[in-house]
Motif scaffolding. Structure first.
Motif, PDB file in Angstrom:
ATOM      1  N   UNK A   7       0.843  -1.187   0.000  1.00  0.00           N
ATOM      2  CA  UNK A   7       0.000   0.000   0.000  1.00  0.00           C
ATOM      3  C   UNK A   7       0.881   1.241   0.000  1.00  0.00           C
ATOM      4  N   UNK A   8       0.568   2.186  -0.904  1.00  0.00           N
ATOM      5  CA  UNK A   8       1.313   3.437  -0.993  1.00  0.00           C
ATOM      6  C   UNK A   8       0.342   4.609  -0.951  1.00  0.00           C
ATOM      7  N   UNK A   9       0.891   5.801  -0.728  1.00  0.00           N
ATOM      8  CA  UNK A   9       0.102   7.025  -0.710  1.00  0.00           C
ATOM      9  C   UNK A   9       0.619   7.955  -1.801  1.00  0.00           C
ATOM     10  N   UNK A  10      -0.295   8.489  -2.621  1.00  0.00           N
ATOM     11  CA  UNK A  10       0.068   9.341  -3.754  1.00  0.00           C
ATOM     12  C   UNK A  10      -0.419  10.760  -3.473  1.00  0.00           C
ATOM     13  N   UNK A  11       0.503  11.718  -3.516  1.00  0.00           N
ATOM     14  CA  UNK A  11       0.189  13.116  -3.232  1.00  0.00           C
ATOM     15  C   UNK A  11      -0.575  13.729  -4.405  1.00  0.00           C
ATOM     16  N   UNK A  12      -1.681  14.416  -4.121  1.00  0.00           N
ATOM     17  CA  UNK A  12      -2.512  14.977  -5.178  1.00  0.00           C
ATOM     18  C   UNK A  12      -1.889  16.196  -5.848  1.00  0.00           C
ATOM     19  N   UNK A  13      -0.935  16.844  -5.194  1.00  0.00           N
ATOM     20  CA  UNK A  13      -0.337  18.041  -5.769  1.00  0.00           C
ATOM     21  C   UNK A  13       0.721  17.710  -6.815  1.00  0.00           C
ATOM     22  N   UNK A  14       1.590  16.722  -6.512  1.00  0.00           N
ATOM     23  CA  UNK A  14       2.698  16.447  -7.432  1.00  0.00           C
ATOM     24  C   UNK A  14       2.811  14.988  -7.870  1.00  0.00           C
ATOM     25  N   UNK A  15       1.915  14.128  -7.397  1.00  0.00           N
ATOM     26  CA  UNK A  15       1.964  12.728  -7.797  1.00  0.00           C
ATOM     27  C   UNK A  15       3.045  11.916  -7.116  1.00  0.00           C
ATOM     28  N   UNK A  16       3.707  12.486  -6.101  1.00  0.00           N
ATOM     29  CA  UNK A  16       4.764  11.761  -5.389  1.00  0.00           C
ATOM     30  C   UNK A  16       4.188  10.547  -4.668  1.00  0.00           C
ATOM     31  N   UNK A  17       4.945   9.432  -4.702  1.00  0.00           N
ATOM     32  CA  UNK A  17       4.485   8.169  -4.128  1.00  0.00           C
ATOM     33  C   UNK A  17       5.302   7.831  -2.890  1.00  0.00           C
ATOM     34  N   UNK A  18       4.622   7.509  -1.781  1.00  0.00           N
ATOM     35  CA  UNK A  18       5.282   7.177  -0.531  1.00  0.00           C
ATOM     36  C   UNK A  18       4.663   5.905   0.049  1.00  0.00           C
ATOM     37  N   UNK A  19       5.477   4.885   0.357  1.00  0.00           N
ATOM     38  CA  UNK A  19       4.930   3.659   0.955  1.00  0.00           C
ATOM     39  C   UNK A  19       4.336   3.928   2.333  1.00  0.00           C
ATOM     40  N   UNK A  20       3.304   3.178   2.685  1.00  0.00           N
ATOM     41  CA  UNK A  20       2.740   3.201   4.034  1.00  0.00           C
ATOM     42  C   UNK A  20       3.187   1.916   4.714  1.00  0.00           C
ATOM     43  N   UNK A  21       4.119   2.016   5.626  1.00  0.00           N
ATOM     44  CA  UNK A  21       4.700   0.827   6.238  1.00  0.00           C
ATOM     45  C   UNK A  21       5.585   0.094   5.242  1.00  0.00           C
ATOM     46  N   UNK A  22       6.037  -1.092   5.630  1.00  0.00           N
ATOM     47  CA  UNK A  22       6.943  -1.851   4.769  1.00  0.00           C
ATOM     48  C   UNK A  22       6.468  -3.285   4.540  1.00  0.00           C
ATOM     49  N   UNK A  23       5.195  -3.562   4.823  1.00  0.00           N
ATOM     50  CA  UNK A  23       4.693  -4.924   4.695  1.00  0.00           C
ATOM     51  C   UNK A  23       4.383  -5.258   3.241  1.00  0.00           C
ATOM     52  N   UNK A  24       4.844  -6.441   2.806  1.00  0.00           N
ATOM     53  CA  UNK A  24       4.495  -6.953   1.496  1.00  0.00           C
ATOM     54  C   UNK A  24       3.394  -7.997   1.612  1.00  0.00           C
ATOM     55  N   UNK A  25       2.477  -7.998   0.678  1.00  0.00           N
ATOM     56  CA  UNK A  25       1.334  -8.906   0.681  1.00  0.00           C
ATOM     57  C   UNK A  25       1.396  -9.838  -0.514  1.00  0.00           C
ATOM     58  N   UNK A  26       0.925 -11.036  -0.312  1.00  0.00           N
ATOM     59  CA  UNK A  26       0.774 -11.993  -1.409  1.00  0.00           C
ATOM     60  C   UNK A  26      -0.247 -11.476  -2.415  1.00  0.00           C
ATOM     61  N   UNK A  27      -1.337 -10.905  -1.918  1.00  0.00           N
ATOM     62  CA  UNK A  27      -2.350 -10.311  -2.787  1.00  0.00           C
ATOM     63  C   UNK A  27      -3.196  -9.345  -1.985  1.00  0.00           C
ATOM     64  N   UNK A  28      -3.491  -8.185  -2.568  1.00  0.00           N
ATOM     65  CA  UNK A  28      -4.397  -7.204  -1.979  1.00  0.00           C
ATOM     66  C   UNK A  28      -5.520  -6.966  -2.972  1.00  0.00           C
ATOM     67  N   UNK A  29      -6.753  -7.198  -2.532  1.00  0.00           N
ATOM     68  CA  UNK A  29      -7.904  -7.035  -3.407  1.00  0.00           C
ATOM     69  C   UNK A  29      -8.556  -5.655  -3.266  1.00  0.00           C
ATOM     70  N   UNK A  30      -8.520  -5.077  -2.057  1.00  0.00           N
ATOM     71  CA  UNK A  30      -9.192  -3.798  -1.879  1.00  0.00           C
ATOM     72  C   UNK A  30      -8.657  -3.082  -0.651  1.00  0.00           C
ATOM     73  N   UNK A  31      -8.698  -1.749  -0.688  1.00  0.00           N
ATOM     74  CA  UNK A  31      -8.320  -0.922   0.456  1.00  0.00           C
ATOM     75  C   UNK A  31      -9.395   0.130   0.683  1.00  0.00           C
ATOM     76  N   UNK A  32      -9.521   0.607   1.934  1.00  0.00           N
ATOM     77  CA  UNK A  32     -10.512   1.630   2.272  1.00  0.00           C
ATOM     78  C   UNK A  32     -10.040   2.390   3.503  1.00  0.00           C
ATOM     79  N   UNK A  33     -10.070   3.710   3.440  1.00  0.00           N
ATOM     80  CA  UNK A  33      -9.663   4.543   4.572  1.00  0.00           C
ATOM     81  C   UNK A  33     -10.719   4.541   5.673  1.00  0.00           C
ATOM     82  N   UNK A  34     -10.265   4.611   6.939  1.00  0.00           N
ATOM     83  CA  UNK A  34     -11.161   4.955   8.034  1.00  0.00           C
ATOM     84  C   UNK A  34     -11.494   6.439   7.936  1.00  0.00           C
TER      85      UNK A  34
END
Length: 605
Positions: A297-324
């Motif tokens: 899971x990464x976070x993309x800045x809306x101003x410049x498109x910069x990409x930053x990882x959230x944590x360092x966990x790798x997953x076998x498969x991610x089907x969906x994400x949703x913010x609290x």
């Protein structure tokens, strides 16, 4: 209420037909008062009882695995289940599907024992759904024999209204409510194409409005409802993908960020989520068809498109994400490791440190999720699969005999094959890992052939009876291996990033398999003794089956990157397709008949 005649466990889920522990057919009526009772996914002690049935609970570590999203393929890897070992052995699969709602005390995601579960549907025909921001309504699809429709349900009263009538050869998915709750958006496609189009319509029914064509994920609205984000794969070039933003009416589309293999944006249904503060969009990267990169899971800045990882966990498969709703964390639906592939769960990733804890802890599989605006209610589609192995003499279903009750061990779902001596090999998770097992033809003396050897599946027995050839991820990526009929002397035969779907020539000298080494899915071959692999076809092809005389192969085929998957017959040495045709099946479950004059396949009704 239903009960199991073998273990005498009771069930309140009327959609179940088989026991989740031993696979026995359920009978109507409760067990006696002194017998234990379990409520599927709602009983806080269910997990403890279910875990005790496993001889051991050791799980294999995270291993990178091919994801099929990079080419919009229906079945690049573990989808190729060997249902037709011969005309005499079949696997009976039962999937209990339902749209359910979890409600949390005090608006917090407490441990599972404090979760209240409410079922919205119990007919086993729902594959996608969403809950309105105010929690009053749910919209979901129903699939009845290939005819899909959309329904809206008022949760407080149970009243339902059909908002899209049932139609054949049409698929709906990735349902989302607009932030004001007045509209729903969904992706829609005709079965004959791989291209999805985004539509919007009133939540209680009305005209459908086309918003965007060629969209590869569900949308996520901005907090003010004026825009939404989405993923488009293989765009602008093959192997690339973009995170895009458009106005709520579909206009003003623009690219926020672009990724190229080996870490593309994953375009599963819910692989992007607009943050509650409106400043960033979370997305999933990795897992593409040539890199075997764990998803993250990464976070993309809306101003410049910069990409930053959230944590360092790798997953076998991610089907969906949703913010609290307060941006304190992200719900992640997926499989942490390979052995969780068929039991994908929901976890909470704290923000911004990325710490993880599980929200659901059961043996079901979760297929989609949506949250209410206040974060107190989570809606998801819950799937329960059980399997049993049967023998059908001379393909006469009236004489079928069950020889193995697999329960929730997924037995036979990722491999089933006859050995020349009459024994049967089958895939099973009975030990908690993905293994190849063998048993006598009557189901007795079952034992694993792969022990403490990572993830193993999708296998064939060589016609001379010397070897079992199979896909294994023990070396870190899906590769083709062989072993003796007793499980001894395992040998790795291929060494690429992603190889699977093996078939054997009648002389037992050559193996055909699926690979993306050339950049697109294609059929390759290698000697039974190993050595250099080489391509058989230069077309988009996968899931090959060799004819009994060794002269031809039948496989899935597509003319180009955006054409729909069809079926084709090739000469064993490749070249151009001799015949291209359509079949009403999915995921390549087909076999030549013993005389080589016809193709047999399974249908789900």
């Amino acid at each position: 209420m239903k009960r199991c005649p073998e273990c005498r466990r009771s069930y309140t889920d009327e959609t179940l037909n088989f026991c989740l522990d031993d696979g026995a057919a359920l009978l109507e009526g409760p067990s006696t008062a002194e017998q234990p009772t379990a409520i599927l996914s709602g009983d806080p002690d269910y997990e403890d009882r279910a875990t005790r049935r496993l001889p051991e609970t050791t799980r294999d570590p995270l291993v990178p695995r091919l994801s099929n999203e990079a080419y919009s393929a229906p079945s690049l890897s573990r989808k190729k289940t060997a249902i037709f070992a011969t005309a005499a052995a079949v696997v009976a699969l039962v999937a209990g599907l339902g749209f359910v709602v979890y409600r949390y005390k005090g608006g917090k995601l407490d441990p599972p024992r404090s979760i209240k579960l409410e079922k919205v549907t119990t007919d086993g025909k729902t594959f996608n759904g969403a809950i309105s921001p105010d929690g009053k309504y749910a919209v979901y699809n129903i699939d009845e024999g290939g005819r899909q429709s959309l329904w809206t349900k008022q949760l407080a009263t149970g009243s339902t209204v059909q908002i899209v009538p049932a139609a054949e050869a049409v698929e709906y998915g990735d349902i989302r409510f607009s932030p004001d709750g007045n509209f729903v958006t969904f992706r829609k496609r005709d079965i004959g194409t791989v291209i999805f189009t985004l539509y919007q319509m009133p939540a209680l029914g009305g005209p459908q409005k086309k918003l965007i064509e060629d969209i590869d994920s569900g949308v996520s609205y901005s907090p003010d409802g004026k825009q939404f984000s989405f993923i488009r794969g293989n765009y602008p070039e093959m192997g690339e993908s973009v995170l895009a933003i458009a106005n709520a009416d579909g206009s003003g589309e623009r690219v926020l960020a672009k990724r190229r293999r080996p870490e593309t944006f994953v375009w599963w249904p819910g692989s992007a989520a607009w943050a509650p503060d409106g400043r960033t969009v979370a997305a999933v990267i990795g897992g593409n068809a040539t890199g075997g990169v764990p998803m993250q899971v990464v976070e993309v800045n809306l101003e410049d498109g910069a990409i930053k990882p959230i944590g360092d966990k790798g997953w076998y498969e991610i089907k969906q994400i949703a913010w609290l709703s307060d941006k304190s964390g992200i719900l992640v639906m997926g499989a942490e490791k390979a052995s969780d592939y068929h039991t994908q769960q929901i976890s909470l990733m704290s923000y911004p440190d990325g710490d993880m804890r599980r929200i659901t802890t059961d043996f079901n599989n979760y297929l989609g999720m949506s949250l209410t605006a206040d974060g107190t209610t989570l809606a998801t589609v819950q799937s329960t699969r059980i399997s049993n192995i049967w023998i059908t003499p001379n393909a006469d279903a009236g004489r079928a005999v069950q020889i193995r009750a697999g329960g929730t061990n997924q037995e036979g779902t990722d491999g089933l094959a006859w050995a020349p001596d009459g024994r049967i090999l089958f895939y099973s998770k009975a030990r908690g890992t993905d293994d190849v097992w063998i048993m006598n033809g009557d189901g007795s003396d079952a034992k694993p052939l792969t022990v403490d050897a990572g993830t193993n599946y999708d296998f064939k027995v060589t016609p001379d009876g010397r070897y079992v050839v199979f896909t294994s991820e023990r070396a870190g990526a899906p590769n083709i291996w062989r072993m003796g009929m007793d499980g001894g002397n395992p040998k790795q035969l291929t060494f690429g990033n992603s190889e699977y779907g093996v078939s054997v020539t009648p002389d037992s000298k050559w193996l055909l398999f699926d690979s993306t080494a050339s950049g697109t899915p294609a059929i390759w071959k290698v000697s039974i003794d190993g050595g250099e692999s080489s391509p058989v076809t230069n077309h988009f092809t996968q899931n090959s089956e060799i004819s009994p005389d060794g002269k031809f192969i039948v496989c899935e085929f597509r003319e180009n990157a955006t054409a729909p998957w069809r079926f084709a017959i090739f000469n064993i040495d490749g070249g151009e397709p001799l015949k291209v045709f359509d079949l009403p099946l999915k995921d390549g479950d087909m076999r030549w008949t013993p005389d080589g004059r016809a193709i047999s396949y399974g249908l789900t009704t």
